[in-house]
Design a protein around this motif. Structure first.
Motif, PDB file in Angstrom:
ATOM      1  N   TYR A 102       0.827  -1.208   0.000  1.00 21.34           N
ATOM      2  CA  TYR A 102       0.000   0.000   0.000  1.00 21.34           C
ATOM      3  C   TYR A 102       0.865   1.264   0.000  1.00 21.34           C
ATOM      4  CZ  TYR A 102      -4.277  -2.695   0.914  1.00 21.34           C
ATOM      5  OH  TYR A 102      -5.357  -3.536   0.819  1.00 21.34           O
ATOM      6  N   LYS A 103       1.946   1.229   0.727  1.00 24.60           N
ATOM      7  CA  LYS A 103       2.863   2.375   0.702  1.00 24.60           C
ATOM      8  C   LYS A 103       3.402   2.584  -0.713  1.00 24.60           C
ATOM      9  CE  LYS A 103       7.275   4.110   2.449  1.00 24.60           C
ATOM     10  NZ  LYS A 103       8.507   3.805   3.223  1.00 24.60           N
ATOM     11  N   ALA A 104       3.797   1.503  -1.363  1.00 20.30           N
ATOM     12  CA  ALA A 104       4.321   1.613  -2.725  1.00 20.30           C
ATOM     13  C   ALA A 104       3.261   2.149  -3.688  1.00 20.30           C
ATOM     14  CB  ALA A 104       4.826   0.251  -3.203  1.00 20.30           C
ATOM     15  N   ALA A 105       1.991   1.843  -3.403  1.00 19.96           N
ATOM     16  CA  ALA A 105       0.905   2.294  -4.275  1.00 19.96           C
ATOM     17  C   ALA A 105       0.531   3.748  -4.037  1.00 19.96           C
ATOM     18  CB  ALA A 105      -0.316   1.411  -4.074  1.00 19.96           C
ATOM     19  N   GLY A 106       0.919   4.306  -2.862  1.00 20.28           N
ATOM     20  CA  GLY A 106       0.654   5.711  -2.642  1.00 20.28           C
ATOM     21  C   GLY A 106       0.092   6.113  -1.300  1.00 20.28           C
ATOM     22  N   VAL A 107      -0.039   5.184  -0.356  1.00 17.87           N
ATOM     23  CA  VAL A 107      -0.502   5.569   0.981  1.00 17.87           C
ATOM     24  C   VAL A 107       0.610   6.336   1.695  1.00 17.87           C
ATOM     25  CG1 VAL A 107      -1.193   4.714   3.255  1.00 17.87           C
ATOM     26  CG2 VAL A 107      -2.180   3.702   1.196  1.00 17.87           C
ATOM     27  N   ASP A 108       0.231   7.446   2.319  1.00 15.83           N
ATOM     28  CA  ASP A 108       1.203   8.318   2.990  1.00 15.83           C
ATOM     29  C   ASP A 108       1.222   8.160   4.501  1.00 15.83           C
ATOM     30  OD1 ASP A 108       2.028  10.028   0.601  1.00 15.83           O
ATOM     31  OD2 ASP A 108      -0.149  10.276   0.581  1.00 15.83           O
ATOM     32  N   ILE A 110       5.313   7.532  17.561  1.00 20.62           N
ATOM     33  CA  ILE A 110       4.005   7.749  16.968  1.00 20.62           C
ATOM     34  C   ILE A 110       3.926   9.189  16.478  1.00 20.62           C
ATOM     35  CG2 ILE A 110       1.521   7.750  17.415  1.00 20.62           C
ATOM     36  CD1 ILE A 110       2.893   4.949  17.436  1.00 20.62           C
ATOM     37  N   ASP A 111       3.319   9.387  15.306  1.00 18.10           N
ATOM     38  CA  ASP A 111       3.242  10.728  14.724  1.00 18.10           C
ATOM     39  C   ASP A 111       1.997  11.484  15.163  1.00 18.10           C
ATOM     40  OD1 ASP A 111       5.588  10.681  12.610  1.00 18.10           O
ATOM     41  OD2 ASP A 111       4.567   8.741  12.488  1.00 18.10           O
ATOM     42  N   LEU A 112       0.854  10.801  15.193  1.00 19.78           N
ATOM     43  CA  LEU A 112      -0.413  11.418  15.569  1.00 19.78           C
ATOM     44  C   LEU A 112      -1.185  10.454  16.449  1.00 19.78           C
ATOM     45  CD1 LEU A 112      -1.440  12.644  11.989  1.00 19.78           C
ATOM     46  CD2 LEU A 112      -0.564  14.106  13.812  1.00 19.78           C
ATOM     47  N   VAL A 138       7.086   4.549   7.737  1.00 23.36           N
ATOM     48  CA  VAL A 138       5.944   5.326   7.281  1.00 23.36           C
ATOM     49  C   VAL A 138       5.299   5.996   8.496  1.00 23.36           C
ATOM     50  CG1 VAL A 138       4.350   3.375   7.512  1.00 23.36           C
ATOM     51  CG2 VAL A 138       3.843   5.182   5.872  1.00 23.36           C
ATOM     52  N   PRO A 139       4.766   7.204   8.368  1.00 23.08           N
ATOM     53  CA  PRO A 139       4.079   7.836   9.502  1.00 23.08           C
ATOM     54  C   PRO A 139       2.840   7.034   9.916  1.00 23.08           C
ATOM     55  CG  PRO A 139       4.568   9.442   7.793  1.00 23.08           C
ATOM     56  CD  PRO A 139       4.846   8.105   7.201  1.00 23.08           C
TER      57      PRO A 139
END
Length: 338
Positions: free
Chosen positions: A236-242, A302-304, A279-280
Motif C-alpha cells: 500500500y505504501k508503494a501504491a501511494g498511501v502516505d 508515533i506521529d499522531l 511510514v508515519p
C-alpha cells in the motif's frame, strides 16, 4: 516540549496539533439518502471549535448497499457534495483540517438485502450470507471508490482516509478467513486495496496525503498476525498511501485471543508498522487520558494520536488535553471569560 500541541506537516497537510478525531459512525441520516444533515454539521464543527487538529468524518460509503445501515453517509452521487462542502468550509474557519473516511461495508452491510464480499462467507451463521463478487464487480467497485474520492476533493477535503479495517470490505480482502477467491484478488490479499489506492490517487491533488486505516491483527481463531498486515501495508505504501491509521480486529467475534481493551493497547502495533516500513502512523485505542496521549507521542515513535469515544464524551477534548499537558491551550475568544 508539549507534543500534543506541536504542529505536524505531511505533504500539503499542515496540522496545528497532533490530535485526530477518529471516524465514528453517527447513524443519523434522516432520509436514508446518505446526505449529511444538521446533526453532522454541529457534530463536526463542534470538534473544530474544540481545537482538534484533524477531523476524519465517519465511514462514508461508495454505494447505497455498501453502508452498515441505511442511516449512514454516502458519496455515491454528486448530489452529496454540497452538504459535505458546507461542513468542511465551516470546520476550516476554526483552524482545523478535515478528511472523509471512504469505505464499503461488504458482508457487514446489515441493511443490504444481499450484501457482497470477496467470498460467500457470513460473519457468523446468524448474519446474512453475502454474494461473492465477480472479478468484474470488484473492478466496478474500484471505479466507485475513484468517484467517491473525486467528490470528496470537490467538497474541499484536506485528506482522505480509506477504511481497510474493522471487518469491512477492504479488510475482508486482506483476510484469509474471508477471502478464499481464486482470481487475482485472492492470489494477492492486497490487490483490491492497491487498485483502490491507485484509482483514488489519480483524483487527488499531488500534495494531498492519503491515509489507510488497517486492522493490525485479527481476533477470530485463525486470524492473521501483524506480519501479514505489514506485508499488505508495504504494498500500500508503494501504491501511494502516505499515513497508516492502525487499529485491530473487527472481522468477527473474538476467539481465544481477545482485544487488549486497556489504555494504549494498540500503540505497539502502530510502532511495529512504522518501524517495518518507515511510514508515519496514527495510533488509536483508549488514548483519551491526556498525559497518556502526550506520553505516547513522546515515547513511542508515533506521529499522531486519534481519539474516538473520548471526543463523543467531550467535544473540547483537544483543548482540554492541551491545557492538561501544557499552558498553551487557548479557547475561542467567545469563551475566554470562562
Amino acid at each position: 516540549m508539549a507534543h500534543l500541541h506541536s504542529p505536524y506537516t505531511l505533504k500539503g497537510l499542515e496540522l496545528k496539533n497532533r490530535i485526530v478525531m477518529a471516524p465514528m459512525c453517527q447513524y443519523s441520516v434522516e432520509a436514508q439518502d446518505g446526505i449529511p444533515n444538521d446533526w453532522h454539521f454541529v457534530h463536526y464543527v463542534s470538534r473544530a471549535v474544540g481545537g482538534t487538529g484533524l477531523i476524519i468524518m465517519e465511514m462514508t460509503d461508495v454505494e447505497p448497499d455498501g453502508r452498515i445501515s441505511n442511516r449512514d453517509l454516502g458519496l455515491w452521487s454528486d448530489e452529496h457534495i454540497p452538504a459535505f462542502e458546507r461542513i468542511i468550509s465551516e470546520v476550516h474557519k476554526y483552524g482545523s483540517k478535515i478528511g472523509i473516511q471512504i469505505a464499503h461495508a461488504g458482508r457487514k452491510a446489515e441493511d443490504a438485502e444481499v450484501p457482497v464480499a470477496p467470498s460467500a462467507i457470513p460473519v457468523t451463521p446468524d448474519w446474512k450470507t453475502p454474494k461473492a463478487l465477480s472479478t468484474e464487480e470488484v473492478e466496478e467497485l474500484v471505479s466507485k471508490f475513484r468517484d467517491a474520492a473525486r467528490r470528496a476533493v470537490a467538497a474541499g477535503v484536506d485528506t482522505i482516509e480509506i477504511h481497510g479495517a474493522h471487518g469491512y470490505l477492504i479488510h475482508q480482502f486482506h483476510s484469509p478467513l474471508c477471502n478464499q477467491r481464486e482470481d487475482k484478488y485472492g492470489q494477492d490479499y492486497a490487490a483490491f486495496g492497491v487498485e483502490v489506492i491507485e484509482a483514488m490517487k489519480e483524483e487527488m491533488p499531488a500534495d494531498m496525503p492519503l491515509i489507510m486505516r488497517v486492522s493490525a491483527m485479527e481476533y477470530m481463531d485463525g486470524g492473521y498476525e501483524i506480519d501479514h498486515i505489514i506485508e499488505v501495508c508495504r504494498k500500500y505504501k508503494a501504491a501511494g498511501v502516505d499515513l497508516f491509521h492502525v487499529s485491530s480486529g473487527g472481522e468477527g467475534p473474538a476467539g481465544v485471543r481477545k482485544p487488549g481493551n486497556y489504555p494504549g493497547y494498540q500503540v505497539e502495533m502502530a510502532r511495529q508498522i512504522k518501524q517495518a516500513i518507515d511510514v508515519p502512523v496514527i495510533a488509536v485505542g483508549l488514548l483519551d487520558e491526556p498525559k497518556l496521549a502526550e506520553a505516547t507521542l513522546e515515547d513511542s515513535e508515533i506521529d499522531l494520536i486519534a481519539i474516538g469515544r473520548g471526543m463523543l464524551r467531550d467535544p473540547y477534548w483537544a483543548l482540554h488535553a492541551i491545557q492538561a499537558t501544557s499552558d498553551q491551550g487557548v479557547p475561542p475568544k467567545q469563551y475566554l471569560r470562562a
